[in-house]
Design an enzyme around this catalytic site. Structure first.
Site, PDB file in Angstrom:
ATOM      1  N   SER A  64       0.826  -1.206   0.000  1.00 31.00           N
ATOM      2  CA  SER A  64       0.000   0.000   0.000  1.00 31.00           C
ATOM      3  C   SER A  64       0.862   1.259   0.000  1.00 31.00           C
ATOM      4  O   SER A  64       2.008   1.255   0.440  1.00 31.00           O
ATOM      5  CB  SER A  64      -0.906   0.030   1.231  1.00 31.00           C
ATOM      6  OG  SER A  64      -1.748  -1.102   1.271  1.00 31.00           O
TER       7      SER A  64
HETATM    8  N1  SAH Z   1      -1.018  -4.886   4.145  1.00 30.89           N
HETATM    9  C1  SAH Z   1      -0.323  -5.178   2.905  1.00 30.89           C
HETATM   10  C2  SAH Z   1      -1.146  -4.777   1.704  1.00 30.89           C
HETATM   11  C3  SAH Z   1      -1.234  -5.896   0.718  1.00 30.89           C
HETATM   12  S1  SAH Z   1      -2.437  -5.729  -0.556  1.00 30.89           S
HETATM   13  C4  SAH Z   1       1.059  -4.550   2.893  1.00 30.89           C
HETATM   14  O1  SAH Z   1       1.369  -3.759   3.800  1.00 30.89           O
HETATM   15  O2  SAH Z   1       1.850  -4.867   2.008  1.00 30.89           O
HETATM   16  C5  SAH Z   1      -3.792  -6.659   0.104  1.00 30.89           C
HETATM   17  C6  SAH Z   1      -3.530  -8.096   0.463  1.00 30.89           C
HETATM   18  O3  SAH Z   1      -4.779  -8.687   0.821  1.00 30.89           O
HETATM   19  C7  SAH Z   1      -2.990  -8.960  -0.682  1.00 30.89           C
HETATM   20  O4  SAH Z   1      -1.785  -9.550  -0.281  1.00 30.89           O
HETATM   21  C8  SAH Z   1      -4.094 -10.002  -0.919  1.00 30.89           C
HETATM   22  O5  SAH Z   1      -3.591 -11.269  -1.287  1.00 30.89           O
HETATM   23  C9  SAH Z   1      -4.763 -10.039   0.448  1.00 30.89           C
HETATM   24  N2  SAH Z   1      -6.137 -10.550   0.454  1.00 30.89           N
HETATM   25  C10 SAH Z   1      -7.104 -10.392  -0.484  1.00 30.89           C
HETATM   26  N3  SAH Z   1      -8.236 -11.016  -0.097  1.00 30.89           N
HETATM   27  C11 SAH Z   1      -7.987 -11.588   1.120  1.00 30.89           C
HETATM   28  C12 SAH Z   1      -8.755 -12.373   2.034  1.00 30.89           C
HETATM   29  N4  SAH Z   1     -10.020 -12.714   1.783  1.00 30.89           N
HETATM   30  N5  SAH Z   1      -8.168 -12.786   3.170  1.00 30.89           N
HETATM   31  C13 SAH Z   1      -6.879 -12.455   3.461  1.00 30.89           C
HETATM   32  N6  SAH Z   1      -6.100 -11.718   2.631  1.00 30.89           N
HETATM   33  C14 SAH Z   1      -6.643 -11.287   1.476  1.00 30.89           C
END
Ligand code: SAH
Length: 213
Positions: A64
């Site tokens: 993000s």
């Molecule tokens: N907090 C992360 C942001 C990653 S983007 C960071 O700091 O890098 C969002 C993430 O949510 C992705 O890795 C994606 O695989 C995950 N995601 C999407 N749907 C999800 C679900 N139902 N349960 C858990 N994770 C999920």
């Protein structure tokens, strides 16, 4: 895995940018000033690590934008020792911010590749979440509930009910809700069945998907 004076300098510039954009929480700014974000990204993006931008990581996901991380974290009003659930571990950057704030961090990721990579990586930097889970964030984490706060870092088409029921009374849920564009939503649990809702502007996240892959 190097963290140089150049990286530290760039990080301080990033902190200045975040202050200019309205982030005020000193502890959150300090955490971002401390964390080597460049190590959370693929090497080809090293030069961009301290721009206030989202970037691709493995498995078609993104780390993000720092402003978004700071904005969401500020809304959580983290106190030392808070028990916090994150949905969407991704690169682990947001989890590292919560660890810097001395929270007890639980984080769920549905992509196995990212789950494995981040589980190995965070301890190498000295960040030790209480638990990283490979699973479906829509369900929350019943066995560890209730939580002081819950943060969702992917765009949710709706607010999953289990996340509401797994909040402490007084607890806070920060979740981007919507389709292509999401509204950052803060829910405060005021009573067993009483929830207060605040909407705090438009953001864009990768989607919160159902079931793990
Ligand atoms: N907090 C992360 C942001 C990653 S983007 C960071 O700091 O890098 C969002 C993430 O949510 C992705 O890795 C994606 O695989 C995950 N995601 C999407 N749907 C999800 C679900 N139902 N349960 C858990 N994770 C999920």
């Amino acid at each position: 895995m190097k963290d140089t004076f150049k990286h530290k300098g760039l990080r301080q510039q990033l902190v200045t940018v975040l202050i200019a954009k309205g982030i005020e929480d000193e502890a959150v700014l300090k955490a971002i000033g401390n964390i080597p974000r460049h190590l959370f990204m693929d090497s080809s993006f090293l030069d961009h690590a301290y721009q206030d931008k989202a970037f691709p990581i493995a498995a078609d996901q993104t780390i993000s934008q720092p402003y978004t991380v700071a904005f969401q974290t500020e809304l959580l009003q983290v106190k030392k020792g808070d028990k916090i659930l994150e949905i969407g571990t991704g690169s682990g950057y947001q989890a590292a911010v919560l660890c810097e704030l001395d929270a007890k961090v639980y984080s769920i990721e549905r992509q196995q590749e990212l789950f494995k990579k981040t589980s190995k990586f965070l301890p190498k930097l000295g960040y030790r979440p209480k638990k990283l889970i490979f699973g479906d964030g829509y369900k929350g984490l019943k066995e560890e509930a209730p939580f002081d706060s819950i943060i969702v870092t992917a765009g949710a088409p709706f607010i999953p009910k289990p996340l509401l029921s797994q909040l402490k009374i007084g607890g806070r849920l920060v979740i981007p809700v919507g389709g292509d564009v999401q509204v950052m939503t803060l829910i405060i649990r005021k009573g067993v069945k009483e929830f207060e809702k605040h909407e705090l502007g438009d953001f864009r996240f990768v989607p919160l998907l159902e079931d793990k892959n």
